[in-house]
Design an enzyme around this catalytic site. Sequence first.
Site, mmCIF file in Angstrom:
data_model
loop_
_atom_site.group_PDB
_atom_site.id
_atom_site.type_symbol
_atom_site.label_atom_id
_atom_site.label_comp_id
_atom_site.label_asym_id
_atom_site.label_seq_id
_atom_site.Cartn_x
_atom_site.Cartn_y
_atom_site.Cartn_z
ATOM 1 C CG ASP A 93 -2.298 -3.225 -6.345
ATOM 2 O OD1 ASP A 93 -2.716 -2.324 -7.049
ATOM 3 O OD2 ASP A 93 -2.598 -4.124 -6.600
ATOM 4 C CB ALA A 94 -1.871 3.081 -4.594
ATOM 5 C CE LYS A 95 -6.351 -2.608 -8.205
ATOM 6 N NZ LYS A 95 -5.248 -3.223 -7.507
ATOM 7 N NE ARG A 96 -3.234 6.360 -3.080
ATOM 8 C CZ ARG A 96 -3.745 5.929 -1.810
ATOM 9 N NH1 ARG A 96 -4.899 5.341 -1.832
ATOM 10 N NH2 ARG A 96 -2.784 5.391 -0.699
#
Length: 279
Positions: A93-96
Amino acid sequence: MTFLDQLRAAESANASMLCVGLDPEPSRFPEGVARNADGIYDFCAAIVEATADLVIAFKPQIAYFAAHRAEPQLERLVAHMRSVAPHVPVILDAKRGDIGSTAEQYALEAFERYGADAVTLSPFMGFDSVMPYLQYEGKGAFLLCRTSNPGGDDLQNQRLAYLPGEPRLYEHIAQLAQGTWNTNGQLGLVVGATYPQEIERVRELAPTVPLLIPGVGAQGGDAAATVKAGWRGTAGQTTGSVIVNSSRAILYAGSGTDFAASARAAAQSTRALLQAARS
């Protein structure tokens, strides 16, 4: 094996739609667990061991590791997951959300440094911010679509007047993920559990892509309503996987030395609730 194959295998082997989110907060660790980077590894490894046979996926949130300089511990943790639960996919879960060579570096970080099977992305810079991740054969990418936070309305719920039918932005993202952007079947969508009617709308527009649904538990999402809105299947065949994430309600179910056993009990209860809703 592709990410979708991994999801189906874990769903079948563990009879589960539950994803355990790994959001370690050292200030909440039970007595006896160090409140530092090494403690983050020890705490999360214990949770993984306790729930490995109960989940469809694990979802470590990178910020909770990076904030405490625990990136090496995250690398170790993913390797531990491979040892303990080789059939369970890992969603970073990085939401780049960037383009060009920067996106290429983020993709390398997610898939080569950490060895994740999928990653969460913000799609708001367009397809060229997503494409570098799709160059990794068999890996998955979950696009933010309709999130649980109140501020999501500021953009996601606005209508696009220049498109036929004036779809809301989240509806347009769902259509892109089901259609032209999903060139190799690698895309999924993130839809918050606090909006079951909109989960149902996303599933209508994107009937076959996996949905990652956070917000069950501490954020107030209703597990049964979430499954009923997002799961579609007949005669034991799922047409689009549903991955229901719970983090704090499982991680911090207990505060004593038996915290891992408490987490397991909470995971068992949530898994059973989700399975009951499906049937």
